[in-house]
Design a protein around this motif. Structure first.
Motif, short mmCIF file in Angstrom:
data_model
loop_
_atom_site.label_atom_id
_atom_site.label_comp_id
_atom_site.label_asym_id
_atom_site.label_seq_id
_atom_site.Cartn_x
_atom_site.Cartn_y
_atom_site.Cartn_z
N THR A 86 0.82 -1.22 0.00
CA THR A 86 0.00 0.00 0.00
C THR A 86 0.85 1.26 0.00
N GLY A 87 2.17 1.12 -0.05
CA GLY A 87 3.04 2.28 -0.14
C GLY A 87 3.67 2.71 1.17
N ILE A 88 3.55 1.89 2.22
CA ILE A 88 4.14 2.24 3.52
C ILE A 88 5.57 1.72 3.57
N ARG A 89 6.50 2.59 3.91
CA ARG A 89 7.89 2.21 4.04
C ARG A 89 8.42 2.70 5.39
N ALA A 90 9.58 2.15 5.75
CA ALA A 90 10.21 2.60 7.00
C ALA A 90 10.64 4.06 6.88
N ASP A 91 11.15 4.45 5.71
CA ASP A 91 11.50 5.85 5.46
C ASP A 91 10.30 6.58 4.88
N ALA A 92 10.25 7.86 5.14
CA ALA A 92 9.11 8.66 4.67
C ALA A 92 9.15 8.77 3.15
N LEU A 93 8.02 8.48 2.51
CA LEU A 93 7.89 8.58 1.07
C LEU A 93 6.75 9.52 0.73
N ARG A 94 6.70 9.93 -0.53
CA ARG A 94 5.62 10.80 -0.98
C ARG A 94 4.31 10.03 -0.96
N PRO A 95 3.18 10.70 -0.79
CA PRO A 95 1.89 10.00 -0.85
C PRO A 95 1.70 9.36 -2.22
N ARG A 96 1.14 8.17 -2.21
CA ARG A 96 0.98 7.43 -3.46
C ARG A 96 -0.23 7.87 -4.25
N TRP A 97 -1.30 8.30 -3.56
CA TRP A 97 -2.55 8.52 -4.25
C TRP A 97 -3.07 9.95 -4.14
N ASP A 98 -2.16 10.91 -3.86
CA ASP A 98 -2.57 12.29 -4.10
C ASP A 98 -2.54 12.53 -5.61
N PHE A 99 -2.86 13.74 -6.06
CA PHE A 99 -2.99 13.95 -7.50
C PHE A 99 -1.66 13.72 -8.23
N THR A 100 -0.55 14.25 -7.68
CA THR A 100 0.75 14.07 -8.35
C THR A 100 1.17 12.60 -8.34
N GLY A 101 0.92 11.91 -7.22
CA GLY A 101 1.26 10.50 -7.18
C GLY A 101 0.41 9.67 -8.14
N ALA A 102 -0.88 9.99 -8.23
CA ALA A 102 -1.76 9.29 -9.17
C ALA A 102 -1.38 9.59 -10.62
N PHE A 103 -0.94 10.83 -10.89
CA PHE A 103 -0.50 11.17 -12.25
C PHE A 103 0.74 10.37 -12.62
N TYR A 104 1.67 10.22 -11.67
CA TYR A 104 2.85 9.40 -11.91
C TYR A 104 2.44 7.96 -12.19
N PHE A 105 1.44 7.46 -11.47
CA PHE A 105 0.98 6.08 -11.65
C PHE A 105 0.38 5.87 -13.02
N VAL A 106 -0.54 6.76 -13.45
CA VAL A 106 -1.18 6.57 -14.76
C VAL A 106 -0.16 6.73 -15.88
N GLY A 107 0.90 7.53 -15.64
CA GLY A 107 1.95 7.63 -16.65
C GLY A 107 2.67 6.31 -16.84
#
Length: 410
Positions: A86-107
């Protein structure tokens, strides 16, 4: 009788050129996969075994140190693996399903890269992805084909201009053309596939090196790992072990994400074009192999055809034999050089071959007259068919007759 059986075997073994190329390519790909599997197994298997041993030792040490059973520890690790999905890591990462993260995904979806670090987990998201990817991937492949068409056209124009300039400066032109070179052109000239492959290869290397120089300090990867990421991404393999632009914050974050998008777009387009040009070279190799196999095949057919033709063809002074039998027997050899072989052996062409040849010539003439009357362009000519590049589909259809090796005039 034996010669007739041999001829029948030649007819049954004769394959269409396109089908033969397809079967040969399939066999070579299987052999290529087997060789690749053997090499990677020999290289990576020892490292995998050592990693398993280290991990097993770490689990035992942790279990003994903190007095936790292996069953409880494995249960906790399974929960953590589900969290990673689901995108949880020990180190802090960017949100996966905000708009920019979703745009990266659909790309990554429409480009068929598919890193795998982000996947929909809801039923609605999975259903929507199926239909979204179906249309998006098709549109992106169309975009790549149009890019390929334009890059081939651009390279052809530039390379032709360079060649004309080189001819102008060489002093080899006649005096009349030398002073008015604008009236002179290179009729029918097309760039070689090897020159185009070299230019696209150098372009892909340049883009990868520049992108790696950006990824190394920003992502903290080794330069070789950055080059590995560029190839895996630009070729749309997308393993997902290295993924760019995933940290929560970067210095000059907006500029970095724009540059990351630009390098990915240009790299994917360039590598896609390079792969399709390389496929032309592979097809040339397949044509060469089929030509060699066809020569060996026809040589064997000719031997059987000549032996049978000496009995069946009309010879000078064979009237008495014809009178005894009351008819002429003949057989059609499967090879194109059947008639030629009879001529070389001092025999005349049979009446059946002559009638069949006239019938084929008449059909071709009628087709050409019909096309001329209706204004239809002529389709595949014999030379392009001989090259094996006629009637291409997709990227092969785009490059058909645009390169020297796929030209109808070859």
């Amino acid at each position: 009788m034996m010669s007739g059986q041999r001829l029948q075997g030649c007819r049954s073994l004769h394959l269409n050129e396109d089908n033969g190329r397809f079967v040969l390519l399939a066999v070579l790909i299987v052999l290529y996969l087997l060789c690749g599997a053997a090499v990677f197994s020999a290289i990576e298997r020892p490292s995998e075994l050592r990693a398993h041993g280290r991990w097993h030792g770490t689990l035992l040490n942790f279990s003994e140190t903190f007095n936790i059973s292996l069953q409880e520890l494995n249960s906790f690790l399974r929960e953590y693996e589900a969290a990673i999905a689901t995108g949880i890591r020990a180190d802090a990462l960017r949100p996966r399903w905000d708009f920019t993260g979703a745009f990266y995904f659909v790309g990554t979806v429409v480009s068929t890269i598919g890193f795998g670090m982000t996947t929909p987990v809801t039923v609605a998201g999975k259903v929507f992805l199926i239909f979204y990817g179906l249309l998006g991937c098709a549109a992106t492949i169309l975009f790549f084909n149009l890019f390929l068409e334009r890059i081939i056209t651009l390279l052809a124009v530039v390379m032709k201009a360079v060649r004309e300039r080189r001819i102008r400066n060489s002093g080899l032109l006649p005096p009349g053309i030398r002073h008015d070179f604008s009236a002179y052109s290179l009729p029918g000239w097309k760039p070689s596939v090897y020159h185009v492959m070299l230019i696209l290869g150098l372009s892909a290397i340049t883009i990868s090196c520049c992108a790696s120089a950006m990824y190394t300090p920003v992502e903290g990867w080794a330069y070789l790992d950055s080059l590995f990421f560029c190839f895996v991404t630009f070729s749309t393999i997308g393993f997902g072990d290295f993924v760019s632009s995933q940290s929560a914050a970067y210095k000059y974050q907006s500029l970095y994400r724009v540059a990351n998008f630009f390098f990915m777009l240009m790299g994917v387009c360039c590598i896609y074009s390079l792969f399709n040009v390389i496929s032309i070279v592979i097809k040339q190799v397949l044509n060469w192999i089929l030509e060699k196999m066809s020569c060996l095949f026809c040589q064997r057919c000719n031997k059987a055809t000549v032996l049978l033709g000496r009995r069946n063809a009309i010879r000078p002074g064979s009237k008495s034999r014809q009178g005894r039998t009351g008819q002429l027997s003949d057989s059609d050899g499967p090879c194109d050089s059947d008639t030629e072989g009879r001529r070389l052996s001092g025999e005349m062409i049979s009446m059946k071959d002559l009638a069949a040849s006239n019938k084929v010539s008449l059909a071709i003439m009628q087709k050409q007259l019909s096309e001329s009357a209706n204004g239809y362009p002529r389709t595949v000519c014999g030379s392009s068919r001989h090259n094996g590049f006629s009637g291409g589909v997709g990227a092969l259809g785009i490059m058909n007759n645009r390169l020297a090796e796929t030209s109808n005039s070859r």
